[in-house]
Design an enzyme around this catalytic site. Structure first.
Site, short mmCIF file in Angstrom:
data_model
loop_
_atom_site.label_atom_id
_atom_site.label_comp_id
_atom_site.label_asym_id
_atom_site.label_seq_id
_atom_site.Cartn_x
_atom_site.Cartn_y
_atom_site.Cartn_z
N LYS A 196 -35.44 -25.65 44.66
CA LYS A 196 -35.25 -26.64 43.61
C LYS A 196 -36.55 -27.40 43.44
CE LYS A 196 -32.35 -30.53 42.19
NZ LYS A 196 -31.23 -31.42 42.58
N ARG A 206 -29.92 -36.09 33.75
CA ARG A 206 -29.90 -37.46 34.27
C ARG A 206 -29.33 -38.43 33.25
NH1 ARG A 206 -35.78 -36.75 37.32
NH2 ARG A 206 -34.96 -35.39 38.97
N LYS A 218 -38.94 -37.61 43.03
CA LYS A 218 -38.25 -36.82 44.06
C LYS A 218 -39.19 -35.80 44.73
CE LYS A 218 -33.69 -37.44 41.99
NZ LYS A 218 -32.34 -36.87 41.84
N GLU A 234 -37.94 -21.61 52.43
CA GLU A 234 -36.64 -22.24 52.20
C GLU A 234 -35.52 -21.21 52.24
OE1 GLU A 234 -35.79 -25.29 52.09
OE2 GLU A 234 -37.53 -26.49 51.52
N LYS A 249 -33.91 -23.27 40.83
CA LYS A 249 -33.71 -24.28 39.78
C LYS A 249 -35.03 -25.01 39.56
CE LYS A 249 -31.01 -28.43 38.70
NZ LYS A 249 -30.02 -29.41 39.19
N SER A 275 -30.75 -28.42 32.08
CA SER A 275 -30.49 -29.18 30.86
C SER A 275 -31.67 -29.21 29.91
CB SER A 275 -30.07 -30.60 31.23
OG SER A 275 -31.10 -31.27 31.96
N TYR A 314 -25.55 -24.19 30.58
CA TYR A 314 -24.78 -24.97 29.60
C TYR A 314 -24.46 -24.13 28.37
CZ TYR A 314 -26.36 -28.61 32.71
OH TYR A 314 -26.59 -29.35 33.85
#
Length: 326
Positions: A196, A206, A218, A234, A249, A275, A314
């Site tokens: 991510k 968000r 972040k 990871e 992602k 998004s 989506y």
């Protein structure tokens, strides 16, 4: 001209093109991210995500029914938590009577056949808007694991099929796997947000959850967009700790990472078509700059071609309608 090999022969007619097509999209590839809010008979359009809305549980059941009719039977719900219920320790995230566990129970009661892939992260519930406990500006890793474990356990108790930790804390897959197993949830799977990235494509999400960080960014826990070998690290850690699926992602700007994990893992690979990627296609289509349907399907097909077995998007409902039309 004496050409022995003519690749265009395999493109000559639609039937031939279909015979040699290497990748195909079906409704079974999709997980549909959805947004749920408190109250009854509510639907709130999300301006930055045309065609997507937040629904109260009763209205969301109608939306799920429409999707199931189209063949979309896997959903990734996210809760829109009122600001008044947020705190530093995200206590609403493990409240068994809170919005999210209650929603999970209601969906499974009405649609026992659907699969719910539930998010585990503090940010929707945190007054700081971060994925971990904040202490003097630092995101605490190990202390956060305790909260993530409680959250995952409540979601499993409510009926979640797949737990999807999106927080990017070190060790969270092993910690959650142990917690689930200790309480008899060996059959609840884990889909890890393995790679991510701290990218620029999350803004509309968000907006949907009002979960933007109250300060800073972040970058101390999400990955640097410049890195690819780190994704392998990871993936290795998540696999050893017990992940059942690995996720990348965002998707479109990270097709190489999807391919990298596909080539180096036997686990199913998921791609999250986020998004911002959705919003870009929608905005361009609304302005008449591109054919929205064709761009949607081309984007989704690129993820499949890169090696994704599963696509969180989506576009799921819209793509299912497109595929149904043939």
């Amino acid at each position: 001209m004496n050409l022995t090999r003519r690749p265009r022969r395999n493109r000559r007619t639609e039937v031939i093109r279909n015979l040699v097509q290497e990748n195909n999209l079906t409704v079974h590839d999709f997980i549909y991210p959805i947004f749920v809010l408190e109250g009854a008979n509510k639907k709130e359009e999300i301006t930055s995500m045309p065609g997507i809305a937040r629904y109260s549980t009763d209205r969301m059941l109608d939306e799920i029914a429409a999707c199931v009719e189209l063949g979309v039977k896997a959903f990734a719900p996210f809760p829109n938590i009122p600001e008044s219920q947020k705190d530093r320790f995200a206590t609403q995230s493990f409240n068994p009577e809170g919005l999210f566990p209650s929603f999970i129970r209601e969906v499974k009661k009405n649609f026992p056949e659907v699969i719910l892939v539930t998010d585990v992260a503090m940010d929707p519930y945190s007054s700081d808007g971060h994925d971990g406990i904040v202490d003097n500006g630092e995101i605490l890793n190990d202390a956060t694991l305790e909260i993530l474990g409680k959250m995952a356990l409540e979601q499993a108790r409510a009926g979640a099929d797949i737990i999807a930790p999106s927080d990017m804390m070190d060790g969270r897959i092993g910690f959650i796997r142990e917690k689930l197993d200790q309480h008899g949830f060996q059959n609840v799977a884990i889909m890890s947000y393995t790679a991510k990235y701290a990218g620029a494509f999350y803004g509309p999400f968000r907006d949907a959850l009002a979960s933007a960080p109250k300060f800073g960014d972040k970058k101390t826990y999400q990955m640097n967009p410049a890195n690819s070998r780190e994704a392998l690290l990871e993936a290795e850690l998540d696999t050893v700790e017990g992940a059942d699926y690995l996720m990348v992602k965002p998707a479109l700007a990270y097709l190489d990472i999807i391919k990298l994990l596909r080539d180096n893992s036997h686990l199913p690979i998921a791609a999250y078509n986020v998004s911002g990627e959705y919003a870009m296609v929608k905005a361009a289509a609304q302005n008449g700059w591109i054919d929205g349907d064709k761009a949607m399907m081309e984007c989704l097909l690129s993820m499949k071609r890169a090696g994704a077995d599963i696509i969180l998007t989506y576009f799921a409902k819209e793509a299912a309608q497109y595929l149904k039309k043939g």
